[in-house]
Write a protein that holds these residues in place. Structure first.
Motif, short mmCIF file in Angstrom:
data_model
loop_
_atom_site.label_atom_id
_atom_site.label_comp_id
_atom_site.label_asym_id
_atom_site.label_seq_id
_atom_site.Cartn_x
_atom_site.Cartn_y
_atom_site.Cartn_z
N SER A 11 0.84 -1.20 0.00
CA SER A 11 0.00 0.00 0.00
C SER A 11 0.87 1.25 0.00
CB SER A 11 -0.92 0.02 1.23
OG SER A 11 -1.79 -1.07 1.22
N ALA A 12 0.56 2.18 -0.90
CA ALA A 12 1.22 3.48 -0.90
C ALA A 12 0.35 4.46 -0.12
CB ALA A 12 1.41 3.97 -2.33
N HIS A 13 0.89 5.02 0.96
CA HIS A 13 0.08 5.90 1.80
C HIS A 13 0.51 7.36 1.78
CE1 HIS A 13 3.25 4.05 4.41
NE2 HIS A 13 3.41 5.30 4.76
N ALA B 74 -1.71 4.77 -11.39
CA ALA B 74 -2.75 4.07 -12.16
C ALA B 74 -3.67 3.35 -11.16
CB ALA B 74 -2.12 3.08 -13.12
N THR B 75 -4.24 4.14 -10.27
CA THR B 75 -5.00 3.60 -9.14
C THR B 75 -6.44 3.25 -9.48
OG1 THR B 75 -5.17 5.93 -8.47
CG2 THR B 75 -3.66 4.55 -7.24
N PRO C 184 -13.03 8.59 -10.33
CA PRO C 184 -11.57 8.40 -10.36
C PRO C 184 -10.98 8.39 -8.95
CG PRO C 184 -12.25 10.01 -11.99
CD PRO C 184 -13.45 9.75 -11.13
N LEU C 185 -10.12 7.40 -8.69
CA LEU C 185 -9.48 7.28 -7.38
C LEU C 185 -8.15 8.03 -7.43
CD1 LEU C 185 -9.94 5.88 -4.64
CD2 LEU C 185 -8.68 3.92 -5.52
N ALA C 186 -8.19 9.30 -7.08
CA ALA C 186 -7.08 10.20 -7.39
C ALA C 186 -6.43 10.86 -6.18
CB ALA C 186 -7.57 11.28 -8.35
N GLU C 187 -6.66 10.33 -4.97
CA GLU C 187 -6.13 10.98 -3.76
C GLU C 187 -4.61 11.10 -3.77
OE1 GLU C 187 -10.12 9.25 -2.61
OE2 GLU C 187 -8.41 8.69 -3.86
#
Length: 396
Positions: free
Chosen positions: A78-80, A106-107, A287-290
């Motif tokens: 996981s990238a946090h 590319a989440t 889009p999952l862009a956080e």
């Protein structure tokens, strides 16, 4: 120190890694799921030409190609947090900090929640969760269920559940409230149905959808929509019925369904109880862009792309040097488009100018030939975000 860190091992991330490795870049692909493939793993459907799209097989093709190129892929990572540093980017993960010159995010996408009374009961799930449980984990989600929310995504996955032998009573709209307003409007939903009618097994429905592209014809169709719904694959699809509440004590036991007017208003006294043991709620994707926001990438809200999207150009490059995006983080489209975008992003990162132009044409070709589109004006949305990139660059 990597040349490229790719966050997301879906079709976009894997395709980008392959393109980067062709230029012998030092690449690592990370994904928080236990195996690569992303949402591609859950996809199984028959296309209009009769061919079957099997996401697991398509994933394996990408993995095999990546492995032949000695691509490093790590799952369960996981990238946090991400920092912009002098040499590029520092990606903070549960296995440590990954330093890289270039970063591709590319989440993918996440599902929008559509709250209705009773939605916290065990047995209520998102339509995407049902897809993953069924097609990836081979877990039966229930014996008989109902789908709340009628859109491109829910129609496609409902068919996949049927193929797996799961009984679906029907598909209906959510009851209208502040959050569900768009999803509960029969006319808006009819617009979406017109875009997927060509997938229906009934020649009558396919023929009728050509006329329903006219706004006044759609209005008539909504007003005269049959009380029993229109069946696709033997399953009634209702746009003049809504789910008022999900019922149960310790788990889902039934739902309360009512008739609604063409304007989405409840018709008093029309409530009926339908016995089911699971409910799938479909609110669409965004889009999952956080992670792109964390490092200060500029955004723009583009409804045609599904929400807030990182500003980027046609080569998938953002205004931040060394930061690229691909797949559904750039707008909601099919896995095939995401795969083509990933290849383009990989060539852009590798500065493989000989292949970039062809990759751009491939993205356009795949988009133009897509059997379904999640949003009707995707091309216009893409043009808007590309213009924003140029405007942002000129303003700096």
């Amino acid at each position: 120190m990597y040349d490229v860190v790719i966050i997301g091992a879906g079709p976009a991330g894997l395709s980008a890694a392959i393109a980067c490795r062709e230029s012998n870049l030092n690449v690592i692909v990370i994904d928080e799921f236990s195996k690569p493939g992303g949402r591609l793993l859950g996809q199984l459907h028959q296309e209009p030409n009769g061919e079957w799209w099997n996401g697991i097989k398509e994933t394996q093709v990408l993995i095999d190609t990546a492995e032949k190129l000695n691509t490093e892929i790590k799952c369960g990572v996981s990238a946090h947090h991400i920092e912009k540093v002098e040499h590029g980017y520092a990606v903070h993960t549960n296995i440590g900090v990954l330093d890289t010159t270039n970063l591709l995010i590319a989440t993918g996408a996440a599902e929008t929640a559509v709250p209705i009374p009773g939605w916290t009961l065990p047995g209520v799930m998102s339509i995407g969760a049902a897809q993953v449980m069924t097609n990836v984990h081979r877990v039966r989600v229930g014996k008989k269920g109902i789908v709340v929310g009628v859109n491109v995504l829910s129609a496609a996955i409902a068919r996949e559940l049927q193929i797996a032998g799961i009984e679906l009573h029907s598909m209906a709209l959510p009851i209208a409230n502040t959050v569900t307003k768009k999803h509960a409007d029969p006319r808006t939903v009819m617009d979406g149905l017109v875009r997927i009618a060509h997938l229906a097994p009934s020649a009558f429905l396919r023929f009728g959808s050509k006329f329903a592209k006219s706004e006044w014809v759609r209005d008539i169709a909504v007003k005269l929509y049959p009380k029993g719904g229109v069946k696709m694959w033997g399953m009634p699809i209702h746009i003049r019925k809504a789910i008022v509440q999900i019922n149960g004590t310790e788990k889902v036991e039934s739902v309360t369904m009512c008739d609604i007017t063409a304007d989405g208003e409840v018709i008093a006294g029309s409530e009926k109880t339908i016995d089911v043991d699971f409910v799938c709620i479909a609110g669409g994707l965004y889009p999952l862009a956080e992670l792109a926001a964390v490092i200060g990438c500029p955004f723009q809200y583009v409804e045609e792309l599904g929400g807030h999207v990182p500003i980027h150009n046609e080569q998938m490059e953002t205004p931040l040097k060394g930061l690229y995006v691909a797949g559904n983080i750039t707008g909601i489209e099919s896995a095939k488009v995401a795969r083509a975008q990933g290849t383009l992003a990989g060539y852009s990162i590798a500065k493989n100018h000989a292949k970039i132009q062809q990759a751009m044409r491939d993205v356009k070709s795949v988009r133009d030939s897509a059997s379904i589109q999640f949003h009707p004006s995707i091309v216009e949305g893409r043009e808007r975000i590309h213009r924003s990139f140029l405007e942002y660059e000129n303003a700096q």
